[in-house]
Scaffold this active site. Sequence first.
Site, PDB file in Angstrom:
ATOM      1  N   GLY A  11       0.785  -1.240   0.000  1.00 44.03           N
ATOM      2  CA  GLY A  11       0.000   0.000   0.000  1.00 44.03           C
ATOM      3  C   GLY A  11       0.809   1.277   0.000  1.00 44.03           C
ATOM      4  O   GLY A  11       0.309   2.327   0.423  1.00 44.03           O
ATOM      5  N   SER A  12       2.032   1.236  -0.540  1.00 45.46           N
ATOM      6  CA  SER A  12       2.815   2.484  -0.531  1.00 45.46           C
ATOM      7  C   SER A  12       2.251   3.495  -1.529  1.00 45.46           C
ATOM      8  O   SER A  12       2.307   4.706  -1.282  1.00 45.46           O
ATOM      9  CB  SER A  12       4.303   2.212  -0.793  1.00 45.46           C
ATOM     10  OG  SER A  12       4.528   1.888  -2.143  1.00 45.46           O
ATOM     11  N   ARG A  64     -15.685 -15.048  -9.311  1.00 45.29           N
ATOM     12  CA  ARG A  64     -15.238 -13.667  -9.517  1.00 45.29           C
ATOM     13  C   ARG A  64     -16.438 -12.717  -9.516  1.00 45.29           C
ATOM     14  O   ARG A  64     -16.411 -11.648  -8.917  1.00 45.29           O
ATOM     15  CB  ARG A  64     -14.495 -13.568 -10.866  1.00 45.29           C
ATOM     16  CG  ARG A  64     -13.823 -12.218 -11.118  1.00 45.29           C
ATOM     17  CD  ARG A  64     -13.069 -12.197 -12.445  1.00 45.29           C
ATOM     18  NE  ARG A  64     -12.063 -13.241 -12.543  1.00 45.29           N
ATOM     19  CZ  ARG A  64     -10.846 -13.170 -11.987  1.00 45.29           C
ATOM     20  NH1 ARG A  64     -10.482 -12.123 -11.305  1.00 45.29           N
ATOM     21  NH2 ARG A  64      -9.997 -14.172 -12.112  1.00 45.29           N
ATOM     22  N   ASN A 106      -4.755   2.244 -13.194  1.00 48.09           N
ATOM     23  CA  ASN A 106      -3.807   1.301 -12.596  1.00 48.09           C
ATOM     24  C   ASN A 106      -2.410   1.866 -12.727  1.00 48.09           C
ATOM     25  O   ASN A 106      -2.153   2.696 -13.605  1.00 48.09           O
ATOM     26  CB  ASN A 106      -3.897  -0.043 -13.335  1.00 48.09           C
ATOM     27  CG  ASN A 106      -2.952  -1.090 -12.759  1.00 48.09           C
ATOM     28  OD1 ASN A 106      -2.855  -1.241 -11.537  1.00 48.09           O
ATOM     29  ND2 ASN A 106      -2.243  -1.798 -13.628  1.00 48.09           N
ATOM     30  N   HIS A 108       1.627   0.560 -13.151  1.00 50.83           N
ATOM     31  CA  HIS A 108       2.425  -0.617 -13.489  1.00 50.83           C
ATOM     32  C   HIS A 108       3.902  -0.226 -13.510  1.00 50.83           C
ATOM     33  O   HIS A 108       4.251   0.833 -14.055  1.00 50.83           O
ATOM     34  CB  HIS A 108       1.991  -1.158 -14.865  1.00 50.83           C
ATOM     35  CG  HIS A 108       2.718  -2.408 -15.228  1.00 50.83           C
ATOM     36  ND1 HIS A 108       2.412  -3.630 -14.666  1.00 50.83           N
ATOM     37  CD2 HIS A 108       3.768  -2.623 -16.060  1.00 50.83           C
ATOM     38  CE1 HIS A 108       3.234  -4.546 -15.154  1.00 50.83           C
ATOM     39  NE2 HIS A 108       4.070  -3.955 -15.997  1.00 50.83           N
ATOM     40  N   GLU A 141     -10.075  -4.192 -20.863  1.00 56.25           N
ATOM     41  CA  GLU A 141     -10.272  -5.620 -20.631  1.00 56.25           C
ATOM     42  C   GLU A 141      -8.977  -6.426 -20.746  1.00 56.25           C
ATOM     43  O   GLU A 141      -8.914  -7.571 -20.326  1.00 56.25           O
ATOM     44  CB  GLU A 141     -11.308  -6.192 -21.602  1.00 56.25           C
ATOM     45  CG  GLU A 141     -12.748  -5.838 -21.262  1.00 56.25           C
ATOM     46  CD  GLU A 141     -13.128  -4.402 -21.621  1.00 56.25           C
ATOM     47  OE1 GLU A 141     -12.311  -3.687 -22.250  1.00 56.25           O
ATOM     48  OE2 GLU A 141     -14.252  -3.988 -21.242  1.00 56.25           O
TER      49      GLU A 141
HETATM   50  C1  GRF Z   1       3.742  -1.384  -7.372  1.00 54.68           C
HETATM   51  O1  GRF Z   1       5.022  -1.673  -7.844  1.00 54.68           O
HETATM   52  C2  GRF Z   1       2.769  -1.232  -8.509  1.00 54.68           C
HETATM   53  O2  GRF Z   1       3.343  -0.688  -9.652  1.00 54.68           O
HETATM   54  C3  GRF Z   1       2.340  -2.642  -8.765  1.00 54.68           C
HETATM   55  O3  GRF Z   1       2.253  -3.231  -7.500  1.00 54.68           O
HETATM   56  C4  GRF Z   1       3.131  -2.546  -6.605  1.00 54.68           C
HETATM   57  C5  GRF Z   1       2.303  -2.081  -5.455  1.00 54.68           C
HETATM   58  O4  GRF Z   1       3.077  -1.486  -4.440  1.00 54.68           O
HETATM   59  N1  GRF Z   1       1.100  -2.659  -9.511  1.00 54.68           N
HETATM   60  P1  GRF Z   1       2.379  -0.798  -3.212  1.00 54.68           P
HETATM   61  O5  GRF Z   1       1.445  -1.831  -2.583  1.00 54.68           O
HETATM   62  O6  GRF Z   1       1.630   0.402  -3.701  1.00 54.68           O
HETATM   63  O7  GRF Z   1       3.485  -0.428  -2.262  1.00 54.68           O
END
Ligand code: GRF
Length: 199
Positions: A11-12, A64, A106, A108, A141
């Site tokens: 959760g950073s 799901r 999202n 990534h 999707e």
């Molecule tokens: C991050 O590297 C993000 O890009 C990926 O998952 C990780 C989550 O990190 N999707 P955090 O839980 O937000 O610290």
Amino acid sequence: MRLAVFLSGRGSNFAAIHQAIAEKRLHAEIVAVISNRADAPGIARARQLGLPAHVIDNRDSASREAHEQRIAEVLREARPDFIALAGYMRLLSATFIASYRNRIVNIHPSLLPAFPGVDAQAQAIAHGVKISGCTVHFVDELLDSGPIIVQHAVEVLDDDTAETLSARILEQEHEAYVEALQILSTGRFRIEGRRVLQT
Ligand code: GRF
């Protein structure tokens, strides 16, 4: 902007978003934090911060669809404008995505479309790229697909391991996510095909 955050772990990114809101760098309100894992440090942090925190464990639902129904109930109450996936380790169904079309984003840890999927930082090192980074994008999707809102580049050093590269990319993730959400909060953007243009 009313924001829901979905997470599964550390959760950073969620904490960085929360801090930016507290410091008024991001004009938003977190109306729900949803974790599919009861033991996610991120959901404990959300509770400490006094935010509306919900554990909706996917293992308690038969499918799901059933899991997403439970999420949808929480969202109906919380009424978010946008949903930010921040280390949320579940794929969302096409039905769910369609019901929040262009309202789910999202982050990534690579410069998409390079290195989608898991272990993006290790994939970048293995491939030998000299520049990687992070991408904030709308969710469609397909996996780690969808129009790109913000990208930050990070140099890959010769002596990088997946861990050292991940740490430097993570610093940029925290900034990029806030930047992207700030763009969304102003409403001053439009999506043309795959392109997100600021207006
Ligand atoms: C991050 O590297 C993000 O890009 C990926 O998952 C990780 C989550 O990190 N999707 P955090 O839980 O937000 O610290």
